[in-house]
Scaffold this motif. Structure first.
Motif, PDB file in Angstrom:
ATOM      1  N   PHE A 258       0.851  -1.189   0.000  1.00 28.88           N
ATOM      2  CA  PHE A 258       0.000   0.000   0.000  1.00 28.88           C
ATOM      3  C   PHE A 258       0.886   1.238   0.000  1.00 28.88           C
ATOM      4  CE2 PHE A 258       0.493  -2.115   4.056  1.00 28.88           C
ATOM      5  CZ  PHE A 258       1.074  -1.160   4.854  1.00 28.88           C
ATOM      6  N   GLY A 259       0.254   2.393  -0.180  1.00 28.12           N
ATOM      7  CA  GLY A 259       0.999   3.637  -0.149  1.00 28.12           C
ATOM      8  C   GLY A 259       0.552   4.600  -1.228  1.00 28.12           C
ATOM      9  N   ASP A 260       1.354   5.646  -1.390  1.00 25.73           N
ATOM     10  CA  ASP A 260       1.158   6.596  -2.488  1.00 25.73           C
ATOM     11  C   ASP A 260       1.918   6.044  -3.686  1.00 25.73           C
ATOM     12  OD1 ASP A 260       0.956   8.661  -4.255  1.00 25.73           O
ATOM     13  OD2 ASP A 260       1.815  10.191  -2.939  1.00 25.73           O
ATOM     14  N   LEU A 261       1.233   5.188  -4.449  1.00 24.45           N
ATOM     15  CA  LEU A 261       1.873   4.560  -5.603  1.00 24.45           C
ATOM     16  C   LEU A 261       2.064   5.557  -6.744  1.00 24.45           C
ATOM     17  CD1 LEU A 261       1.020   2.129  -3.866  1.00 24.45           C
ATOM     18  CD2 LEU A 261       0.417   0.933  -5.965  1.00 24.45           C
ATOM     19  N   ASN A 262       1.317   6.651  -6.695  1.00 21.23           N
ATOM     20  CA  ASN A 262       1.493   7.798  -7.601  1.00 21.23           C
ATOM     21  C   ASN A 262       1.124   7.519  -9.056  1.00 21.23           C
ATOM     22  OD1 ASN A 262       2.054  10.499  -7.011  1.00 21.23           O
ATOM     23  ND2 ASN A 262       4.062   9.981  -6.155  1.00 21.23           N
ATOM     24  N   PHE A 263       0.458   6.403  -9.325  1.00 18.43           N
ATOM     25  CA  PHE A 263       0.017   6.162 -10.701  1.00 18.43           C
ATOM     26  C   PHE A 263      -1.129   7.109 -11.042  1.00 18.43           C
ATOM     27  CE2 PHE A 263       2.272   2.198  -9.922  1.00 18.43           C
ATOM     28  CZ  PHE A 263       2.961   2.044 -11.118  1.00 18.43           C
ATOM     29  N   ARG A 264      -1.068   7.670 -12.237  1.00 14.96           N
ATOM     30  CA  ARG A 264      -2.023   8.678 -12.667  1.00 14.96           C
ATOM     31  C   ARG A 264      -2.924   8.132 -13.773  1.00 14.96           C
ATOM     32  NH1 ARG A 264       0.331  13.358 -10.407  1.00 14.96           N
ATOM     33  NH2 ARG A 264       1.752  12.584  -8.805  1.00 14.96           N
ATOM     34  N   LEU A 265      -3.691   9.019 -14.384  1.00 13.23           N
ATOM     35  CA  LEU A 265      -4.523   8.657 -15.524  1.00 13.23           C
ATOM     36  C   LEU A 265      -3.755   8.963 -16.808  1.00 13.23           C
ATOM     37  CD1 LEU A 265      -8.005  10.026 -14.348  1.00 13.23           C
ATOM     38  CD2 LEU A 265      -7.077   7.715 -14.109  1.00 13.23           C
ATOM     39  N   SER A 266      -3.832   8.045 -17.760  1.00 20.19           N
ATOM     40  CA  SER A 266      -3.105   8.222 -19.024  1.00 20.19           C
ATOM     41  C   SER A 266      -3.787   9.279 -19.889  1.00 20.19           C
ATOM     42  CB  SER A 266      -3.016   6.890 -19.761  1.00 20.19           C
ATOM     43  OG  SER A 266      -4.322   6.391 -20.026  1.00 20.19           O
ATOM     44  N   ASP A 267      -3.302   9.429 -21.101  1.00 14.34           N
ATOM     45  CA  ASP A 267      -3.807  10.441 -22.041  1.00 14.34           C
ATOM     46  C   ASP A 267      -3.641  11.846 -21.477  1.00 14.34           C
ATOM     47  OD1 ASP A 267      -4.510   8.287 -23.576  1.00 14.34           O
ATOM     48  OD2 ASP A 267      -6.651   8.404 -23.151  1.00 14.34           O
ATOM     49  N   GLU A 268      -2.457  12.115 -20.975  1.00 15.38           N
ATOM     50  CA  GLU A 268      -2.183  13.399 -20.327  1.00 15.38           C
ATOM     51  C   GLU A 268      -2.447  14.577 -21.257  1.00 15.38           C
ATOM     52  OE1 GLU A 268       1.625  15.729 -18.257  1.00 15.38           O
ATOM     53  OE2 GLU A 268       1.842  13.689 -19.046  1.00 15.38           O
ATOM     54  N   THR A 317      -8.209  10.132  -5.074  1.00 16.76           N
ATOM     55  CA  THR A 317      -7.801  10.648  -3.760  1.00 16.76           C
ATOM     56  C   THR A 317      -6.780  11.788  -3.841  1.00 16.76           C
ATOM     57  OG1 THR A 317      -6.153   8.867  -3.697  1.00 16.76           O
ATOM     58  CG2 THR A 317      -8.270   8.461  -2.621  1.00 16.76           C
ATOM     59  N   TYR A 318      -6.503  12.259  -5.046  1.00 16.86           N
ATOM     60  CA  TYR A 318      -5.507  13.320  -5.249  1.00 16.86           C
ATOM     61  C   TYR A 318      -5.902  14.090  -6.510  1.00 16.86           C
ATOM     62  CZ  TYR A 318      -0.922  15.394  -6.402  1.00 16.86           C
ATOM     63  OH  TYR A 318       0.098  16.262  -6.703  1.00 16.86           O
ATOM     64  N   LYS A 319      -5.750  15.416  -6.615  1.00 19.67           N
ATOM     65  CA  LYS A 319      -5.176  16.318  -5.640  1.00 19.67           C
ATOM     66  C   LYS A 319      -6.235  17.324  -5.229  1.00 19.67           C
ATOM     67  CE  LYS A 319      -1.683  19.813  -4.868  1.00 19.67           C
ATOM     68  NZ  LYS A 319      -0.488  20.498  -5.291  1.00 19.67           N
ATOM     69  N   PHE A 320      -6.318  17.592  -3.891  1.00 20.69           N
ATOM     70  CA  PHE A 320      -7.301  18.491  -3.320  1.00 20.69           C
ATOM     71  C   PHE A 320      -6.617  19.761  -2.801  1.00 20.69           C
ATOM     72  CE2 PHE A 320      -9.047  14.260  -3.018  1.00 20.69           C
ATOM     73  CZ  PHE A 320     -10.391  14.428  -3.333  1.00 20.69           C
ATOM     74  N   LYS A 330      -5.460  22.659 -11.063  1.00 21.71           N
ATOM     75  CA  LYS A 330      -4.130  22.749 -11.676  1.00 21.71           C
ATOM     76  C   LYS A 330      -3.490  21.372 -11.841  1.00 21.71           C
ATOM     77  CE  LYS A 330      -3.178  27.391  -9.889  1.00 21.71           C
ATOM     78  NZ  LYS A 330      -2.266  28.212  -9.028  1.00 21.71           N
ATOM     79  N   ARG A 331      -4.004  20.366 -11.142  1.00 26.40           N
ATOM     80  CA  ARG A 331      -3.496  18.996 -11.250  1.00 26.40           C
ATOM     81  C   ARG A 331      -4.615  18.062 -11.691  1.00 26.40           C
ATOM     82  NH1 ARG A 331       1.325  17.816  -8.509  1.00 26.40           N
ATOM     83  NH2 ARG A 331       2.611  19.700  -8.518  1.00 26.40           N
ATOM     84  N   ARG A 332      -4.276  17.047 -12.460  1.00 31.52           N
ATOM     85  CA  ARG A 332      -5.256  16.074 -12.912  1.00 31.52           C
ATOM     86  C   ARG A 332      -5.532  15.071 -11.792  1.00 31.52           C
ATOM     87  NH1 ARG A 332      -3.078  12.832 -16.490  1.00 31.52           N
ATOM     88  NH2 ARG A 332      -4.850  12.467 -17.878  1.00 31.52           N
ATOM     89  N   PRO A 333      -6.776  14.959 -11.335  1.00 30.85           N
ATOM     90  CA  PRO A 333      -7.074  14.009 -10.256  1.00 30.85           C
ATOM     91  C   PRO A 333      -6.703  12.583 -10.652  1.00 30.85           C
ATOM     92  CG  PRO A 333      -8.915  15.516 -10.585  1.00 30.85           C
ATOM     93  CD  PRO A 333      -7.963  15.735 -11.734  1.00 30.85           C
ATOM     94  N   ALA A 334      -6.330  11.790  -9.651  1.00 27.03           N
ATOM     95  CA  ALA A 334      -5.945  10.394  -9.897  1.00 27.03           C
ATOM     96  C   ALA A 334      -6.063   9.597  -8.616  1.00 27.03           C
ATOM     97  CB  ALA A 334      -4.513  10.323 -10.429  1.00 27.03           C
ATOM     98  N   TRP A 335      -6.188   8.274  -8.806  1.00 25.82           N
ATOM     99  CA  TRP A 335      -6.174   7.349  -7.671  1.00 25.82           C
ATOM    100  C   TRP A 335      -4.715   7.008  -7.352  1.00 25.82           C
ATOM    101  CZ3 TRP A 335     -10.137   6.650 -11.405  1.00 25.82           C
ATOM    102  CH2 TRP A 335     -11.449   6.719 -10.915  1.00 25.82           C
ATOM    103  N   THR A 336      -4.038   7.904  -6.679  1.00 29.08           N
ATOM    104  CA  THR A 336      -2.620   7.677  -6.372  1.00 29.08           C
ATOM    105  C   THR A 336      -2.427   6.742  -5.176  1.00 29.08           C
ATOM    106  OG1 THR A 336      -2.604   9.666  -5.010  1.00 29.08           O
ATOM    107  CG2 THR A 336      -1.908   9.915  -7.306  1.00 29.08           C
TER     108      THR A 336
END
Length: 529
Positions: A258-268, A317-320, A330-336
């Motif tokens: 577990f943790g902040d794996l920091n994976f984002r959504l593709s198609d940036e 869960t990111y970014k608020f 300013k940041r693309r939300p993602a399940w990090t």
């Protein structure tokens, strides 16, 4: 008594006249609120009886209405594991943690989780914080320990790497079943030179099963998917644990990662923050999850493919904005922030290990960070009635302050004492395995001068720990030892316990009953400074 609306015959399963319901479908029902008893029966004739947090599999060979069935027991118990992961963004524990721990829900203490596993990322780690935290528990560990103490939890282990922090708490009743606790860490920041990114790991044995817990913080930013893949593989390959059968992470019976794996959504370049927030508001999670980088690399086998993640039903869960539950456009939300697990199901003959994930969610009310915490409750199958290397501790005579006091240590036949085995004196209400007030070694050796260490820069919070170890054990006969605590060991009357630790503090083999230390009629031995 609550019963199902289905026409179900009642069956007695014990001499105590506990009623269970014979179910023809895989569902739980509450049978007796006072006993917190639930049950489930499959078409194969297996009944899962749940009494508080204790689970027992019963195979009913013959079922008779209003009669006691002939039962045999598959020797299986379940432990409930409650995992928290949270990137706290250097914040301090100023918000009430009871909702995060979900303690208000557990009105019946018999239903409390057996273990709390708490992994934090970006804990404040400026030099002066690290110095203070190396001498005392950090503020987050103290906050969780304080919240859990009234529920009879004991802090088992803490390990930290810069901003990465991992804590394990267990119910007191499990303490003497903790075996072979070990830690490891991997730095992946700045090409492995700095620990702002990486992983901290704690492994242990509990009721015959091995468990490995990994808290990680991987490379940031939308485009850094290759770095995250490399971080994962560096952690897997780099962590070597000093245990023969579980020398690597994936060799354990159970792995929780577990943790902040920091994976984002593709198609940036084409999927904007505004479009993502619109999809979130309309709850189009599945559409978004098709873009999830973690799912993509698990599918391709590049990273995390050895682990399992169940369905996500909570918002990214990111970014608020800090202090709110509004996304920062300013940041693309993602399940990090994620919780994954792995089970080596067929590690043992004639039994299948398993994990059942009861919940997987985020807690949106917490606003001190730009991340939301993620929690999961899981049931982990272990062996019941399992014993390994047990030690009995008998208090000898009446213990008094400021005088020598003795205890007898009785070792089971499978216990081989070593030079560094030690016996710690704890107050009865201790809530950390670091909170010993004094200790003595089991075996004499005049050359040894170091106190027992639980590693990871932890120190005891006891107020009367001696500056040098005490060697006063003498074998009395066979597997029995007598240990003597010096007259400076206990200075205040009250209720105490003794605990037996192996040489590296990795296993707790025994705990005495509660015993009283009485005042010594005003006699005070001066401290030898």
């Amino acid at each position: 008594m609550k019963t199902s609306s289905l026409p179900i015959p009642l069956v007695l399963v014990s001499a105590e006249w506990i009623l269970i319901l014979y179910l023809q479908m895989q569902s739980f029902v509450v049978v007796d609120d006072n006993l917190s008893l639930r049950c489930r029966m499959s078409t194969s004739g297996l009944v899962l009886v749940v009494l508080g947090s204790t689970f027992m599999i019963v195979r009913v060979r013959r079922v008779f209405s209003n009669a006691i069935p002939d039962c045999v027991y598959d020797f299986i118990n379940y432990l409930m594991i409650y995992i928290i992961t949270w990137n706290v963004a250097t914040g301090f524990p100023e918000e009430n943690l009871l909702d995060l721990l979900d303690l208000k829900r557990f009105q019946n203490k018999n239903s409390l989780p057996d273990f709390y596993i708490i992994g934090l990322q970006e804990v404040k780690s400026q030099p002066h914080n690290l110095v203070v935290d190396s001498l005392f528990n950090d503020p987050w560990t103290n906050a969780f320990k304080t919240a859990l103490a009234p529920y009879d939890y004991v802090k088992v282990k803490t390990t930290r790497l810069v901003g990465l922090l991992l804590n394990i708490f267990c119910l007191r009743k499990h303490v003497i079943h903790l075996r072979d606790i070990g830690t490891e860490q991997t730095r992946t920041g700045l090409m492995g030179l700095w620990g702002n990114k990486g992983a901290v790991t704690i492994r242990l044995q509990i009721y015959g099963c091995s468990m490995c817990l990994v808290n990680c913080h991987l490379a940031a930013h939308d485009h850094a998917i290759r770095e995250r893949i490399d971080d994962y593989n560096a952690i897997l390959q780099g962590q070597k644990l000093p245990f023969k059968d579980t020398s690597t992470i994936l060799f354990h019976d159970y792995v929780f990662w577990f943790g902040d794996l920091n994976f984002r959504l593709s198609d940036e370049s084409t999927l904007t923050s505004k479009e993502i927030i619109k999809k979130i508001d309309s709850k189009q999670f599945e559409w978004l999850l098709e873009k999830d980088q973690l799912r993509q690399v698990m599918g391709s086998g590049e990273a995390f493919s050895e682990l399992t993640e169940n369905e996500l039903k909570f918002k990214p869960t990111y970014k608020f904005f800090v202090g709110s539950s509004d996304y920062d456009p300013k940041r693309r939300p993602a399940w990090t922030d994620r919780i994954l697990f792995r089970v080596n199901k067929f590690a043992y003959e004639n039994i299948k290990l398993d994990v059942n994930q009861l919940s997987y969610d985020s807690i949106e009310q917490y606003t001190l960070s730009d991340h939301k915490p993620v929690i999961s409750e899981l049931l982990m199958k272990v062996f019941s009635n399992y014993s390994d290397r047990l030690v009995e501790i008998r208090i000898m005579g009446t213990w008094k302050c400021d005088q020598e006091n003795k205890a007898m240590i009785v070792l089971e036949s499978d216990v081989t004492p070593t030079l560094w085995d030690w016996i710690g004196l704890f107050q009865d209400n201790f809530n950390s395995l670091d909170d010993y007030a004094h200790y003595v070694y089991l075996t004499m050796d005049s050359d040894v001068t170091s106190p027992p260490s639980s590693s990871d820069n932890e120190t005891s919070s006891g107020t009367s720990v001696s500056s040098s170890p005490t060697f006063t054990a003498n074998r009395s006969s066979g597997n029995k030892y007598v240990v003597t605590f010096p007259d400076t060991a206990v200075r205040s009357p009250g209720q105490y316990r003794l605990l037996y630790f192996t040489r590296d503090s990795s296993s707790v083999l025994g705990m005495s009953d509660r015993f009283e230390v009485k005042d010594n009629n005003g006699i005070r031995v001066p401290l030898d400074w």
